[in-house]
Design a protein around this motif. Structure first.
Motif, mmCIF file in Angstrom:
data_model
loop_
_atom_site.group_PDB
_atom_site.id
_atom_site.type_symbol
_atom_site.label_atom_id
_atom_site.label_comp_id
_atom_site.label_asym_id
_atom_site.label_seq_id
_atom_site.Cartn_x
_atom_site.Cartn_y
_atom_site.Cartn_z
ATOM 1 N N HIS A 121 0.978 -1.288 0.049
ATOM 2 C CA HIS A 121 -0.013 -0.089 -0.088
ATOM 3 C C HIS A 121 0.803 1.069 0.079
ATOM 4 C CE1 HIS A 121 -3.404 -2.369 0.699
ATOM 5 N NE2 HIS A 121 -2.945 -3.138 1.529
ATOM 6 N N TYR A 157 -5.242 5.960 5.883
ATOM 7 C CA TYR A 157 -5.488 5.142 4.692
ATOM 8 C C TYR A 157 -6.810 4.324 4.790
ATOM 9 C CZ TYR A 157 -4.203 1.783 0.961
ATOM 10 O OH TYR A 157 -4.347 1.006 -0.201
ATOM 11 N N ILE A 170 -6.283 8.453 -1.403
ATOM 12 C CA ILE A 170 -5.194 7.574 -1.244
ATOM 13 C C ILE A 170 -3.966 8.210 -1.975
ATOM 14 C CG2 ILE A 170 -4.674 5.389 -2.164
ATOM 15 C CD1 ILE A 170 -6.655 5.195 0.227
ATOM 16 N N ARG A 174 -0.135 8.674 -0.059
ATOM 17 C CA ARG A 174 0.828 7.979 -0.825
ATOM 18 C C ARG A 174 1.947 8.890 -1.321
ATOM 19 N NH1 ARG A 174 -2.285 3.542 -4.302
ATOM 20 N NH2 ARG A 174 -2.316 1.553 -2.675
#
Length: 208
Positions: A121, A157, A170, A174
């Motif tokens: 992830h 998240y 998301i 990131r």
């Protein structure tokens, strides 16, 4: 990873990913959650601290940074605007974020499993402790995550995946993580550097 402009509280970890002084979180444990968040976030500078104080003074907010992105928070102070006066685009912000402790005790949303590798992830340096950890290990407080950066990033998240928070994405999470891994800090806007403790304080403010 950039070695210049490092935060004085950070030291290199065996994984070569930015880490805070291991003694620092212990000192913060004696503070209330709000107090710890306030102290960490003041590292971002007087402007960012002003955002925190402004938001804490606004009644009725579901969370400190309800509907406020990192860049919007810093930008508001630069324009001498109260964050609460900023207009929101799109749907009304959803502010039901859970913190890592809550997520460690409940089922996770589709798209992320406790047994997943954290690196599935969030990008990690090859061979780093983060790359070899499961999401469950991260959420329960891996010893190498001394800044709690990964722990709070993962909770944020899950908040997005579950629909508990809709003003973060998301992709943005990131991006923050990747920039921190590469440089040792995240720049929410030109001229501002947020180190691990600053980022954690902001993420906490989307959950409190």
């Amino acid at each position: 990873m950039a070695t210049q402009d490092r935060h004085p509280s950070e030291t290199d970890s065996v994984a070569s990913i930015p880490q805070a002084d291991a003694a620092q979180p212990a000192a913060l444990d004696s503070l209330s959650a709000k107090g710890a968040s306030r102290r960490r976030f003041t590292r971002a500078g007087a402007g960012a601290a002003g955002v925190l104080l402004t938001l804490h003074s606004q009644p009725g907010m579901a969370c400190t940074y309800c509907g406020v992105s990192a860049s919007a928070a810093v930008s508001a102070v630069g324009q001498n605007k109260a964050v609460g006066t900023l207009s929101h685009h799109g749907p009304a912000p959803v502010c039901n974020g859970l913190d890592p402790l809550a997520w460690s005790k409940m089922a996770w949303p589709a798209g992320c499993s406790p047994t997943d590798a954290f690196s599935k992830h969030f990008s990690c340096n090859i061979g780093s402790a983060y790359a070899g950890a499961s999401c469950n290990q991260i959420m329960h407080g891996a010893p190498f995550d001394s800044t709690k950066m990964a722990k709070y990033m993962l909770a944020a998240y899950l908040n997005v995946l579950s629909g508990r928070v809709n003003f973060l994405t998301i992709e943005s999470l990131r991006s923050v993580w990747s920039e921190w891994v590469a440089k040792g800090y995240y720049a929410p806007m030109a001229g501002q550097k947020w180190y691990a403790n600053d980022i954690v304080a902001y993420l906490y403010g989307t959950m409190d």
